[in-house]
Design a protein around this motif. Structure first.
Motif, PDB file in Angstrom:
ATOM      1  N   ILE A 184      65.378 -48.714  16.832  1.00  0.00           N
ATOM      2  CA  ILE A 184      64.257 -47.822  16.581  1.00  0.00           C
ATOM      3  C   ILE A 184      64.214 -46.772  17.685  1.00  0.00           C
ATOM      4  N   THR A 185      63.622 -45.640  17.385  1.00  0.00           N
ATOM      5  CA  THR A 185      63.469 -44.566  18.359  1.00  0.00           C
ATOM      6  C   THR A 185      61.990 -44.263  18.476  1.00  0.00           C
ATOM      7  N   PHE A 186      61.484 -44.232  19.719  1.00  0.00           N
ATOM      8  CA  PHE A 186      60.079 -43.931  19.961  1.00  0.00           C
ATOM      9  C   PHE A 186      59.940 -43.268  21.313  1.00  0.00           C
ATOM     10  N   SER A 187      58.748 -42.793  21.602  1.00  0.00           N
ATOM     11  CA  SER A 187      58.474 -42.137  22.880  1.00  0.00           C
ATOM     12  C   SER A 187      57.732 -43.116  23.791  1.00  0.00           C
ATOM     13  N   GLU A 227      59.141 -40.014  27.316  1.00  0.00           N
ATOM     14  CA  GLU A 227      60.600 -40.082  27.255  1.00  0.00           C
ATOM     15  C   GLU A 227      61.042 -40.739  25.951  1.00  0.00           C
ATOM     16  N   LYS A 228      62.089 -40.208  25.340  1.00  0.00           N
ATOM     17  CA  LYS A 228      62.648 -40.796  24.127  1.00  0.00           C
ATOM     18  C   LYS A 228      63.366 -42.097  24.473  1.00  0.00           C
ATOM     19  N   VAL A 229      63.108 -43.131  23.669  1.00  0.00           N
ATOM     20  CA  VAL A 229      63.719 -44.444  23.892  1.00  0.00           C
ATOM     21  C   VAL A 229      64.338 -44.925  22.584  1.00  0.00           C
ATOM     22  N   GLU A 230      65.531 -45.482  22.674  1.00  0.00           N
ATOM     23  CA  GLU A 230      66.154 -46.178  21.553  1.00  0.00           C
ATOM     24  C   GLU A 230      66.271 -47.632  21.963  1.00  0.00           C
ATOM     25  N   ALA A 231      65.733 -48.515  21.136  1.00  0.00           N
ATOM     26  CA  ALA A 231      65.704 -49.933  21.502  1.00  0.00           C
ATOM     27  C   ALA A 231      65.738 -50.791  20.243  1.00  0.00           C
ATOM     28  N   GLN A 232      65.995 -52.061  20.462  1.00  0.00           N
ATOM     29  CA  GLN A 232      65.880 -53.022  19.371  1.00  0.00           C
ATOM     30  C   GLN A 232      64.397 -53.176  19.035  1.00  0.00           C
ATOM     31  N   VAL A 289      49.043 -46.525  21.520  1.00  0.00           N
ATOM     32  CA  VAL A 289      50.085 -46.191  20.550  1.00  0.00           C
ATOM     33  C   VAL A 289      49.554 -45.061  19.680  1.00  0.00           C
ATOM     34  N   ASP A 290      50.272 -43.973  19.663  1.00  0.00           N
ATOM     35  CA  ASP A 290      49.873 -42.788  18.904  1.00  0.00           C
ATOM     36  C   ASP A 290      48.461 -42.340  19.270  1.00  0.00           C
ATOM     37  N   GLY A 291      48.126 -42.451  20.554  1.00  0.00           N
ATOM     38  CA  GLY A 291      46.849 -41.973  21.065  1.00  0.00           C
ATOM     39  C   GLY A 291      45.689 -42.940  20.946  1.00  0.00           C
ATOM     40  N   ALA A 292      45.900 -44.111  20.369  1.00  0.00           N
ATOM     41  CA  ALA A 292      44.826 -45.105  20.207  1.00  0.00           C
ATOM     42  C   ALA A 292      45.107 -46.307  21.102  1.00  0.00           C
ATOM     43  N   VAL A 293      44.120 -46.679  21.911  1.00  0.00           N
ATOM     44  CA  VAL A 293      44.268 -47.836  22.796  1.00  0.00           C
ATOM     45  C   VAL A 293      44.446 -49.094  21.945  1.00  0.00           C
ATOM     46  N   VAL A 294      45.411 -49.921  22.347  1.00  0.00           N
ATOM     47  CA  VAL A 294      45.691 -51.169  21.644  1.00  0.00           C
ATOM     48  C   VAL A 294      45.164 -52.322  22.494  1.00  0.00           C
ATOM     49  N   PRO A 295      44.168 -53.068  21.989  1.00  0.00           N
ATOM     50  CA  PRO A 295      43.664 -54.222  22.752  1.00  0.00           C
ATOM     51  C   PRO A 295      44.786 -55.231  23.009  1.00  0.00           C
ATOM     52  N   ARG A 296      44.734 -55.866  24.156  1.00  0.00           N
ATOM     53  CA  ARG A 296      45.759 -56.854  24.532  1.00  0.00           C
ATOM     54  C   ARG A 296      45.940 -57.918  23.445  1.00  0.00           C
ATOM     55  N   ILE A 303      56.442 -52.376  17.778  1.00  0.00           N
ATOM     56  CA  ILE A 303      56.575 -50.934  17.958  1.00  0.00           C
ATOM     57  C   ILE A 303      57.402 -50.426  16.780  1.00  0.00           C
ATOM     58  N   GLN A 304      56.962 -49.321  16.188  1.00  0.00           N
ATOM     59  CA  GLN A 304      57.642 -48.745  15.034  1.00  0.00           C
ATOM     60  C   GLN A 304      58.398 -47.489  15.446  1.00  0.00           C
ATOM     61  N   SER A 305      59.458 -47.196  14.729  1.00  0.00           N
ATOM     62  CA  SER A 305      60.208 -45.971  14.972  1.00  0.00           C
ATOM     63  C   SER A 305      59.261 -44.788  14.807  1.00  0.00           C
ATOM     64  N   GLY A 306      59.302 -43.855  15.747  1.00  0.00           N
ATOM     65  CA  GLY A 306      58.436 -42.684  15.711  1.00  0.00           C
ATOM     66  C   GLY A 306      57.136 -42.835  16.478  1.00  0.00           C
TER      67      GLY A 306
END
Length: 65
Positions: free
Chosen positions: A2-5, A9-14, A36-43, A50-53
């Motif tokens: 998957i590719t995400f920021s 920074e751009k990251v490619e990861a499993q 994630v995408d500007g929204a705080v994710v509770p622990r 994590i999704q691509s993009g």
């Protein structure tokens, strides 16, 4: 793969969960906040994958003054 920021920074990861990513790249999750995408994710939801993009921002608290 998957590719995400990550903190701008751009990251490619499993595919992996937020929790796995934080432990791999930050080490400890103490004093860490994740958005994630500007929204705080509770622990309690860090088991979500994590999704691509996605735009992942990880902030750590720092003491000082």
């Amino acid at each position: 793969m998957i590719t995400f920021s990550f903190n701008g920074e751009k990251v490619e990861a499993q595919p992996q969960s937020i929790e796995q990513f934080v432990h791999e790249h930050i080490g400890s999750d103490e004093g860490v906040a994740v958005a994630v995408d500007g929204a705080v994710v509770p622990r309690s939801q860090w088991n979500r994958d994590i999704q691509s993009g996605n735009v992942l921002d990880v902030l750590t608290a720092v003491q000082g003054g």
